[in-house]
Design an enzyme around this catalytic site. Structure first.
Site, PDB file in Angstrom:
ATOM      1  N   CYS A  95      -2.110   8.186   4.591  1.00 31.63           N
ATOM      2  CA  CYS A  95      -2.174   7.875   3.080  1.00 31.63           C
ATOM      3  C   CYS A  95      -3.623   8.168   2.469  1.00 31.63           C
ATOM      4  O   CYS A  95      -3.539   8.777   1.271  1.00 31.63           O
ATOM      5  CB  CYS A  95      -1.703   6.478   2.795  1.00 31.63           C
ATOM      6  SG  CYS A  95      -2.826   5.008   3.592  1.00 31.63           S
ATOM      7  N   GLU A 153       0.769  -1.209  -0.030  1.00 35.80           N
ATOM      8  CA  GLU A 153       0.127  -0.073   0.184  1.00 35.80           C
ATOM      9  C   GLU A 153       0.966   1.371  -0.104  1.00 35.80           C
ATOM     10  O   GLU A 153       1.522   1.389   0.805  1.00 35.80           O
ATOM     11  CB  GLU A 153      -0.845  -0.016   1.231  1.00 35.80           C
ATOM     12  CG  GLU A 153      -2.083   0.931   1.053  1.00 35.80           C
ATOM     13  CD  GLU A 153      -1.704   2.329   1.614  1.00 35.80           C
ATOM     14  OE1 GLU A 153      -1.467   3.161   0.470  1.00 35.80           O
ATOM     15  OE2 GLU A 153      -1.447   2.672   2.759  1.00 35.80           O
TER      16      GLU A 153
END
Length: 525
Positions: A324, A290
């Site tokens: 994020c 990720e």
């Protein structure tokens, strides 16, 4: 977590918790503070392991506060950890899956029992406010339990298939998903508990053994996670914990020939480097990465601006923009652009900033000097090419002088500038005006990233947004967070394009099989 039966903590409900949660957090904080500053080992093959040198972790809230001393591990320590995990793999992988799941449920229960103490330590080490800290630790327990539930719901991922239509033989067919071997887990500083504990829980439930490393800035949080799994009774070598510089320990771990797969959360350049490395070996190895986001919120002329502003500032400035999933771009239709900007500036200027372990402060410091310097470079660039409407300065006076505090910033910049394109991981949100929903979606999709996206507008605009937006996690008309706030069992979390390597999401129905490989079995009697 001991809370009223009517309240369940998630990132959506954390804004109005029962008073007892604050009382218990304060009590835990009083217990945790005197214990800070200790030296902590690594943990390999069921035993503490020391290195020849150590490093200090200091709180970003107050750099005079020593969180602890940790081991500066080396490639030799990684070798020992991987060897221990490899040795433990045969017995762990052959253990009946209900027995593995029982041990992991015990670990989840221990995390939940310790939620206040762990959260207090995390708030000090990461600079995360108390509710976000409590949310992350509880989320970790829920993630581990979720993967146990998925293992149980799929009966260990075993299926019998039809017998071959053969005369004179009984040819029995079945398929099994089986573990890979030693799994590396490398977690970031911003969610050091959930983004280590979640993948660890998945990897172990699947039957893999694990070596894990957290970011050096959050080594204490990693140690507390290790303790919960250790105290649940995992066999020696099943879970191993190493600390040290990424260039030494992290590189040695992903480069080790006996590591069968890896889960990495962090930057795009590092994640892509690991992915290429795993693809270029003697055979390809699985890499779950990720790798960030440049997440947009779209606001049309039909939007409820109060909802939009609340959702945007919560997502832009939660954990100081160091997510994020943070909202870093807002595309707003011109007729409501000025009103949205004015409301967002007012909301931003009202944010309480300070020691985030205190109930009165919602926003704390960025993680370290490097993060503050990156923020200041963004501010300098904004002064050159853009406009700053709120913030745009370091906060280094009075009670904030000893920490890495900066002001949440609302600004504008040209869309062809790196400020609009690159992920910066600081509390900065950029606004840009558009003429239509179509233009907004086109612009949002220009990013290489595709993690999260938010939308505020009319009911008949929702389907066009959902159909065209290139993001793995979407939120519509959500004041709890424009682009943030996923919770296992409620919102799977995973990205498209440069944000992720698998197309499958954390906390989803399809995540756990990423830690398994299929074997078709035919047995003829």
């Amino acid at each position: 977590m001991d809370t009223p039966a009517s309240f369940r903590l998630t990132y959506s409900t954390m804004f109005d918790p029962p008073p007892g949660m604050h009382e218990r957090f304060d009590a835990a904080l009083a217990r945790v503070r005197p214990a800070l500053g200790q030296e902590h080992p690594m943990f390999v093959d069921g035993k503490p392991r020391l290195a020849g040198a150590s490093f200090e972790v200091r709180s970003p809230i107050d750099t005079d506060l020593l969180v602890g001393r940790f081991q500066s591990g080396s490639a030799a320590d990684v070798d020992a950890a991987v060897a221990a995990a490899r040795s433990a793999f045969p017995s762990w992988s052959r253990m009946p899956w209900p027995d593995r799941v029982a041990l992991l449920r015990r670990a989840a229960a221990l995390i939940e029992e310790r939620v206040y103490e762990i959260s207090a330590a995390m708030a000090i080490e990461v600079g995360k406010n108390r509710m976000e800290s409590l949310g992350e630790v509880q989320e970790t327990a829920d993630l581990v339990a979720w993967y146990c539930d998925q293992m149980q719901a799929n009966d260990g991922f075993r299926r019998d298939l039809p017998n071959d239509p053969l005369a004179g033989f009984v040819s029995r067919n079945r398929t099994r998903l089986r573990p890979y071997g030693v799994w590396a887990v490398i977690a970031p500083f911003n969610f050091p508990f959930a983004l280590a504990g979640g993948p660890i829980g998945a990897a172990l439930a699947a039957g893999n053994t694990v070596v894990f490393k957290v970011a050096s800035d959050t080594s204490l949080t990693g140690w507390l996670l290790l303790e919960a799994f250790r105290d649940a009774g995992l066999p020696d070598g099943v879970l191993n914990f190493v600390t040290g510089a990424g260039g030494a320990v992290g590189d040695a771990l992903v480069g080790h020939p006996d590591v069968a797969g890896a889960t990495f959360t962090g930057s795009y350049p590092v994640g892509m480097g690991i992915l290429r490395r795993f693809a270029q070996g003697r055979w390809p190895r699985p890499c779950i990465a990720e790798m960030g986001g440049k997440n947009a919120a779209i606001v049309t002329r039909h939007a409820d601006l109060e909802r939009a502003v609340t959702g945007i500032w919560r997502s832009a400035f939660g954990l100081q923009g160091q997510k994020c999933s943070a909202c870093s771009r807002v595309l707003v239709e011109r007729p409501v652009a000025q009103a949205l900007r004015e409301r967002l500036v007012a909301a931003t200027q009202a944010i309480a900033i300070g020691d985030p372990t205190e109930r009165s402060h919602w926003m704390g410091p960025v993680i370290n000097r490097s993060a503050r310097d990156r923020y200041l470079r963004c501010v300098e660039r904004l002064r050159e090419v853009g406009r700053i409407d709120a913030g745009g300065r370091a906060l280094d006076e009075g009670a904030l002088a000893q920490g890495w505090f900066v002001a949440p910033t609302v600004a504008s910049a040209p869309r062809d500038d790196a400020l609009w394109r690159d992920e910066h991981f600081v509390p900065l949100v950029l606004l840009s005006e558009v003429d239509s929903l179509d233009e907004a979606i086109d612009e949002a999709n220009q990013s290489d990233y595709g993690l999260t996206a938010g939308f505020y507008g009319a009911r008949d605009e929702i389907d066009p947004f959902l159909d065209r937006i290139e993001a793995g996690v979407t939120y519509v008309n959500r004041p709890q967070g424009a682009t943030t706030g996923a919770w296992p069992g409620y919102q799977p979390f995973g990205g498209w394009k440069a944000s992720g390597t698998t197309g499958k999401a954390i906390g989803s129905f399809w995540y756990l099989p990423l830690y398994l490989r299929e074997q078709s079995q035919t047995i003829v009697d």
